[in-house]
Design an enzyme around this catalytic site. Structure first.
Site, mmCIF file in Angstrom:
data_model
loop_
_atom_site.group_PDB
_atom_site.id
_atom_site.type_symbol
_atom_site.label_atom_id
_atom_site.label_comp_id
_atom_site.label_asym_id
_atom_site.label_seq_id
_atom_site.Cartn_x
_atom_site.Cartn_y
_atom_site.Cartn_z
ATOM 1 N N GLU A 45 21.189 -65.241 61.487
ATOM 2 C CA GLU A 45 21.621 -63.977 62.095
ATOM 3 C C GLU A 45 20.627 -63.532 63.173
ATOM 4 O OE1 GLU A 45 21.288 -59.299 61.046
ATOM 5 O OE2 GLU A 45 21.379 -60.725 59.385
ATOM 6 N N ASP A 49 21.850 -63.353 67.159
ATOM 7 C CA ASP A 49 21.814 -62.111 67.923
ATOM 8 C C ASP A 49 21.225 -62.359 69.315
ATOM 9 O OD1 ASP A 49 21.853 -59.125 68.205
ATOM 10 O OD2 ASP A 49 19.691 -59.414 68.266
ATOM 11 N N ASP A 118 26.915 -59.406 60.878
ATOM 12 C CA ASP A 118 25.759 -60.271 60.649
ATOM 13 C C ASP A 118 26.187 -61.735 60.528
ATOM 14 O OD1 ASP A 118 24.177 -58.016 60.668
ATOM 15 O OD2 ASP A 118 23.921 -57.945 58.478
ATOM 16 N N GLU A 121 27.069 -63.340 63.877
ATOM 17 C CA GLU A 121 25.865 -63.734 64.612
ATOM 18 C C GLU A 121 25.288 -65.028 64.040
ATOM 19 O OE1 GLU A 121 24.370 -59.257 65.957
ATOM 20 O OE2 GLU A 121 23.498 -60.232 64.196
#
Length: 229
Positions: A45, A49, A118, A121
């Site tokens: 995650e 991102d 989450d 990502e």
């Protein structure tokens, strides 16, 4: 390692064939079911991102070669925020393939916005590690393309617009206060108040705190703009 049927179908929906299937398995594994031999998706995650952010920054610069940073920043924020990731996750059916612990599953984890965002990502990171940046870019642009076009027309979300309204009049940014939370854990309803230093305020309710903040800001903006007409 071979992917299960549901994960194989999910990989088809995102548009990537995994050479290292373990990466996708990790991307859909929540911390509630992780173990020493089954890593969760939190590290992915973190990476995803950043990959998403770079892809979106590139895409926005290419889409509008004359836009100033002040216009690009709110567009970028609208595209990478957790709600946008969760929306894409829902479109892809990511919630259906998440690996969750029993308590998280019973509390509606497959529908939780933060958890979906989450995991989306983490999936981006899995594609990046498996196929490189070009593969990750292709996946992101395939599923975010409509959103990129939409933010070109009106990128400012209500919270950003309200903050700009206040700052243009010499006020400090508005404050947001959670007034209450109702409903079961898997389907909460948040009540949020937004208030300006000058005293004006509005209250709104929604299924996520951030959405309630946006709704309250939108309502207050509408009232302020009507008053100034």
């Amino acid at each position: 390692m071979k992917l299960s049927g549901d994960l194989l179908a999910f990989a088809g929906r995102i548009g990537h064939t995994f050479r290292t299937p373990e990466l996708l398995v990790q991307a859909v594994t929540h911390a509630s079911i992780s173990s020493a031999t089954r890593p969760d998706n939190q590290r992915l995650e973190f990476l995803g991102d950043r990959v998403l952010g770079l892809v979106m920054a590139e895409a926005l610069l290419a889409a509008d070669t004359r836009a100033a940073e002040g216009l690009l920043a709110p567009r970028f924020n609208a595209l990478v925020r957790k709600e946008a990731c969760a929306d894409v996750a829902r479109e892809l059916g990511l919630g259906d393939v998440l690996k969750l612990g029993r308590s998280e599953m019973m509390s509606g984890g497959r529908r939780k916005e933060a958890l979906l965002g989450d995991a989306m990502e983490a999936v981006i990171a899995a594609v990046y590690l498996d196929g490189g940046f070009d593969a990750a870019r292709d996946v992101v642009l395939r599923h975010w393309s409509g959103r990129i076009g939409a933010v070109q027309a009106d990128a400012r979300d209500a919270k950003t617009a309200l903050q700009e309204w206040a700052q243009a009049r010499g006020q400090v940014p508005p404050t947001y206060t959670e007034m209450g939370r109702d409903g079961p854990d898997h389907q909460p309803v948040f009540t949020v108040e937004v208030r300006l230093a000058s005293g004006e305020g509005e209250i709104a309710r929604s299924g996520t705190k951030r959405a309630a903040e946006q709704a309250a800001a939108k309502a207050l903006l509408a009232r302020l703009e009507k008053r100034n007409d």
